[in-house]
Write an enzyme that holds these catalytic residues in place. Structure first.
Site, PDB file in Angstrom:
ATOM      1  N   CYS A  76     -24.451 -40.430  11.157  1.00 34.89           N
ATOM      2  CA  CYS A  76     -23.655 -41.534  10.600  1.00 34.89           C
ATOM      3  C   CYS A  76     -23.977 -41.815   9.129  1.00 34.89           C
ATOM      4  CB  CYS A  76     -23.823 -42.787  11.449  1.00 34.89           C
ATOM      5  SG  CYS A  76     -25.488 -43.495  11.464  1.00 34.89           S
ATOM      6  N   HIS A  87     -26.514 -47.905  12.904  1.00 38.41           N
ATOM      7  CA  HIS A  87     -25.259 -47.145  12.779  1.00 38.41           C
ATOM      8  C   HIS A  87     -24.442 -47.694  11.619  1.00 38.41           C
ATOM      9  CE1 HIS A  87     -22.156 -44.407  14.095  1.00 38.41           C
ATOM     10  NE2 HIS A  87     -21.265 -45.383  14.053  1.00 38.41           N
ATOM     11  N   HIS A 130     -16.272 -42.546  10.978  1.00 32.45           N
ATOM     12  CA  HIS A 130     -17.726 -42.498  11.219  1.00 32.45           C
ATOM     13  C   HIS A 130     -18.067 -41.285  12.077  1.00 32.45           C
ATOM     14  CE1 HIS A 130     -17.921 -44.690  15.390  1.00 32.45           C
ATOM     15  NE2 HIS A 130     -16.757 -44.114  15.255  1.00 32.45           N
TER      16      HIS A 130
END
Length: 392
Positions: A304, A352, A364
C-alpha cells in the site's frame, strides 16, 4: 508388645469434615466434568463464516502492520549498511595514509641508525600504543628535524583518526547486525500471519466460500453507497461555495476587490496541487491490476505505501517509505474536504493507505492475494478511516 497406632481413615478434609476416599474420587470427577464443560470447543466444531471472515480480515490487518514494520526496518538497514560501507572505505583510506606515514618514519629511523642518532626513540614510536604519550615522556620532538616533525605529526594524526574510525565502524557493524536480526523477525511475523489467513481460507468448503463471497459483496455494495453519499455531499458543498463566490464578485466597493484577490490566491494554490495530483493519479491508474506484494515498491508489484510513494514520486514529490511516516507529511484535512490526490489512512495503527481519486473512491494495493484496484474508501466502514493528508 503390639504396636498401638491410631487408625486414620483415608480421604481428605473439606471444611473440617473428613471424607472417605470414594467421596473424594466422586468430587474429583465432578471437578473434571466441570472443567471439560468450560473448555474450548472440540476440534470438530467449526467457526461460523462470519467469524472466519472477521478472523481473516484481522490477520490481513496484522500482516499489513507487520509489513510496515518490515518496511521501516528494511529502510533503516539500508541506511546503516550504507554508513558501514562509508566508514569501512574511510578506514581503508586512512590505514593507507597511516602506512605511508609509518614508512616515512621508518626511513628516518633507518637513517638515524646509520648515523648513530636517536634510532631507538623513533623505532619505539612506531610501536607505541599512544604516540602522543610517548612524545610527552621522551621529548622526542626536540631532537627531530622540521621534516621529521611534519612526518611525526602526520603519523600521530592519522593513527588517532584511524583508531576512531575503526571504533565507529565496529559499532556500526554491531548495530547493523542487530537491525538485520530485527528485519528477519519482522519478515517471519508477516509470513506467519499470512500463512494463518491462508490456512483458514483453505479449510472452507465450496459452499462456505460462496457464502463468504456473498458477505464481501454486501460489504462492497454498502461501501459504494457510502462513497456515493460523500460525492453528493461534496458536490452540494462545491455548488454552495461557487454560489457564494459569485455573490461576492457581484458586490461593490473595496470588499469585492479584496475578495477577488483572496480567491485568486486560493485558486492558484488549488491549481498547483491539482496539477501534481493529476500526475500522481495518472501514474496510479497505470498500476491497476498489478499484484499486491508486501514490501514491494514497484514497478511490477506494490504494497500500500509503496504504491502511494511511487505515485507521488511521479509527480515530483518524495514521500517516506512507510504509512507511519507518510501520515506526517503535508497537511491533515477533514474527510469532508478530501480532494483527488489526497492520502487516506486507515486503522488506529495507521497500517494502510490509499490514493483518493474522487467520488468517494481511491486507488490502493489492498492485501496479499489481491491486485491494485479502485475501491471505495469505505471498504471497511467509515470507522476505520484514520485521517486524510494532503501531501503537497
Amino acid at each position: 508388645m503390639a504396636s498401638h497406632r491410631k487408625w486414620s481413615p483415608t480421604g481428605t478434609r473439606i471444611a473440617g469434615i473428613r471424607t472417605p476416599a470414594l467421596a473424594t474420587a466422586a468430587l474429583t470427577s465432578v471437578a473434571l466434568l466441570s472443567q471439560t464443560a468450560n473448555a474450548a470447543p472440540s476440534a470438530d466444531s467449526k467457526p461460523s463464516i462470519e467469524e472466519v471472515e472477521k478472523k481473516v480480515d484481522d490477520l490481513y490487518h496484522q500482516a499489513e502492520a507487520a509489513t510496515e514494520k518490515y518496511n521501516a526496518t528494511r529502510e533503516k538497514t539500508a541506511q546503516q549498511r550504507k554508513r558501514v560501507d562509508s566508514l569501512l572505505d574511510d578506514v581503508a583510506q586512512r590505514t593507507e595514509k597511516l602506512n605511508t606515514a609509518r614508512e616515512e618514519l621508518g626511513s628516518f629511523a633507518a637513517a638515524q641508525y646509520r648515523t648513530g642518532a636517536s634510532a631507538p626513540d623513533t623505532a619505539t614510536l612506531l610501536l607505541a600504543d599512544n604516540p602522543q604519550d610517548y612524545f610527552d615522556q621522551t621529548q622526542l620532538m626536540d631532537r627531530l628535524t622540521s621534516r621529521q616533525k611534519v612526518a611525526v605529526d602526520d603519523y600521530v594524526t592519522e593513527q588517532a583518526a584511524t583508531t576512531k574510525k575503526r571504533a565507529e565502524a565496529s559499532q556500526s557493524l554491531q548495530t547493523l547486525t542487530t537491525t538485520q536480526s530485527a528485519l528477519k523477525t519482522s519478515k517471519a511475523d508477516v509470513q506467519r500471519k499470512l500463512a494463518a489467513a491462508r490456512d483458514l481460507l483453505s479449510k472452507l468448503t465450496a459452499e462456505e466460500k460462496a457464502r463468504l463471497a456473498a458477505i464481501e459483496k454486501k460489504k462492497q455494495e454498502a461501501a459504494d453507497r457510502k462513497a456515493a453519499e460523500l460525492a453528493q455531499q461534496q458536490a452540494a458543498a462545491e455548488k454552495k461555495a461557487q454560489e457564494a463566490a459569485a455573490q461576492q464578485q457581484t458586490g461593490s466597493g473595496t470588499s469585492g476587490t479584496t475578495g477577488s484577490a483572496g480567491t485568486s490566491g486560493s485558486s492558484a494554490t488549488d491549481s498547483s496541487y491539482t496539477a501534481k495530483a493529476d500526475k500522481a493519479l495518472a501514474f496510479a491508474r497505470t498500476q491497476i491490476g498489478k499484484p499486491y506484494v508486501w514490501g514491494a515498491t514497484g514497478p511490477g508489484s506494490y504494497d500500500c505505501s509503496g504504491l502511494t510513494q511511487a505515485s507521488w514520486k511521479a509527480a515530483g514529490v518524495d514521500l517516506p517509505r512507510t504509512t507511519w511516516d507518510q501520515v506526517n507529511v503535508g497537511t491533515t484535512v477533514p474527510l469532508s474536504d478530501i480532494k483527488p490526490g489526497d492520502l487516506v489512512f486507515f486503522y488506529d495503527d495507521i497500517s494502510h493507505v490509499g490514493l483518493y481519486v474522487g467520488n468517494g473512491m481511491m486507488i490502493h494495493a489492498p492485501k496479499p492475494g489481491a491486485y491494485v484496484r479502485e475501491e471505495s474508501i469505505f471498504y471497511g466502514g467509515e470507522s476505520i478511516i484514520h485521517s486524510v493528508v494532503r501531501p503537497a
